[in-house]
Scaffold this active site. Structure first.
Site, PDB file in Angstrom:
ATOM      1  N   HIS A 188      32.563 -68.515 -79.663  1.00  0.00           N
ATOM      2  CA  HIS A 188      32.743 -70.075 -79.250  1.00  0.00           C
ATOM      3  C   HIS A 188      31.811 -70.780 -80.206  1.00  0.00           C
ATOM      4  CE1 HIS A 188      33.556 -73.619 -76.925  1.00  0.00           C
ATOM      5  NE2 HIS A 188      32.441 -74.007 -76.907  1.00  0.00           N
ATOM      6  N   CYS A 189      32.369 -71.558 -81.070  1.00  0.00           N
ATOM      7  CA  CYS A 189      31.640 -72.584 -82.093  1.00  0.00           C
ATOM      8  C   CYS A 189      31.177 -73.653 -81.279  1.00  0.00           C
ATOM      9  CB  CYS A 189      32.655 -72.571 -83.313  1.00  0.00           C
ATOM     10  SG  CYS A 189      31.741 -73.630 -84.875  1.00  0.00           S
ATOM     11  N   VAL A 190      29.863 -73.946 -81.471  1.00  0.00           N
ATOM     12  CA  VAL A 190      29.445 -75.224 -80.767  1.00  0.00           C
ATOM     13  C   VAL A 190      29.758 -76.328 -81.819  1.00  0.00           C
ATOM     14  CG1 VAL A 190      27.723 -74.275 -79.446  1.00  0.00           C
ATOM     15  CG2 VAL A 190      27.112 -74.721 -81.664  1.00  0.00           C
ATOM     16  N   GLY A 193      33.179 -77.383 -81.315  1.00  0.00           N
ATOM     17  CA  GLY A 193      33.539 -77.504 -79.742  1.00  0.00           C
ATOM     18  C   GLY A 193      34.888 -76.687 -79.485  1.00  0.00           C
TER      19      GLY A 193
END
Length: 337
Positions: A188-190, A193
């Protein structure tokens, strides 16, 4: 503390009620994701804006060679465009794949109930077609489809996600940030998003590739500005600070690009590489064996051309063949490809 609370709480309620009226700000997760995106775009604008405001030589160079500035602005625009395309793309959710399979099944089962007879061709009341006594079988349901990807004897109960309550095919994982199960979950890439998975891994690779090229080009412009023009001390301080941030960002993005290039060539994911010992079906597989790899050419084709097929667990014979050491003959035959 007791004096501040009566003042702060009404303000918090007013703020929350105001944010609830804005769809993109009502959810705290979406709000933080939007702030990260705005921060990333602002960081890009700061780096390019400093050159326009402070670098006179850069502006003169753009007048002498307009193609140079046009090429840089084109790369800058493409990078931001690719960023928003990637952040808005779906990683491939299990629930969507399940609905597609079940939807096709329902469409097939709810075919016309009228009977049409034309020679030897018949459509019966269930919508099944027959010609010469043969009939088509209905599409496989999602549960049966998932079970076929695992070894015989696997219980469907052990494959059901405890959060989504859907059957997970191999390589799928539940993301607690997105609150969904993702096909071929990578991470999950912050900054985006969203998750990186089966359907947007290629978009993510192209984004970090363009970001790497943009960082290198911007670094060249900053070094040229720092060494060729006499400037006040405060401009030198700002340019050195921006250079430090740029170099750190460039190293991180380049390492990320190399890492994901390796993952794509070997058909792996970040989750499978990092948590290999915690994934039940990968615990007993040697670390140098990539169980889902089909060769470099097919791995690249599957990622770049959008192959939506689900990977099944390899058989013992396939694992034994993948674990076989490379020989000179294998290298000549391009066995890795």
């Amino acid at each position: 503390m007791g004096v501040c609370c009566p003042i702060i709480r009404p303000w918090d309620r007013t703020r929350d009620s105001y944010l609830d009226n804005i769809p993109c700000l009502s959810d705290p997760v979406r709000r933080s994701s939007l702030l990260m995106k705005l921060g990333l775009v602002a960081l890009h604008l700061v780096f390019i804006g400093f050159l326009f405001v402070c670098d006179v030589e850069f502006i003169e160079k753009t007048k002498r060679d307009p193609w140079y500035m046009a090429s840089y602005l084109l790369l800058f625009s493409l990078t931001l465009l690719q960023y928003f395309v990637t952040s808005g793309s779906s990683p491939g959710y299990v629930i969507d794949a399940m609905r597609e399979v079940c939807g096709n099944d329902a469409i097939y089962r709810n075919a016309p109930t009228t009977s049409i007879k034309n020679g030897s061709f018949v459509i019966n009341v269930e919508g099944e077609s027959a010609s010469g006594g043969s009939s088509r079988k209905p599409p496989t349901s999602w549960g049966k489809l998932v079970l076929d990807l695992y070894p015989p004897g696997t219980s469907l109960r052990n494959l059901t996600c405890g959060y989504c309550h859907v059957e997970q095919p191999p390589r799928a994982k539940h993301c607690h940030d997105c609150d969904r199960c993702v096909l071929q979950f990578d991470h999950h890439c912050v900054w985006l998003g969203t998750c990186v998975g089966q359907k947007n891994h290629c978009k993510f690779w192209w984004y970090i590739c363009e970001e790497s090229a943009l960082c290198i080009w911007t670094l060249i412009l900053y070094v040229d500005y720092l060494t060729n023009v006499a400037k006040p001390w405060w401009k030198n301080a700002i340019i050195i600070l921006l250079l430090v941030v740029l170099v750190i960002s460039m190293i991180f993005v380049l390492l990320l690009l190399l890492f994901h290039s390796y993952l794509i060539l070997t058909n792996q994911s970040t989750y499978e590489l990092v948590r290999r010992k915690r994934i039940p079906y990968m615990r007993n597989i040697p670390e140098r064996v990539h169980p889902f790899s089909r060769g470099i050419k097919r791995n690249l084709h599957n990622v770049c051309c959008g192959n939506d097929t689900l990977d099944s667990l390899p058989t013992a014979f396939e694992l034994e063949d993948k674990a076989r050491p490379y020989t000179c003959l294998d290298m000549l035959k391009c066995r890795c490809c």
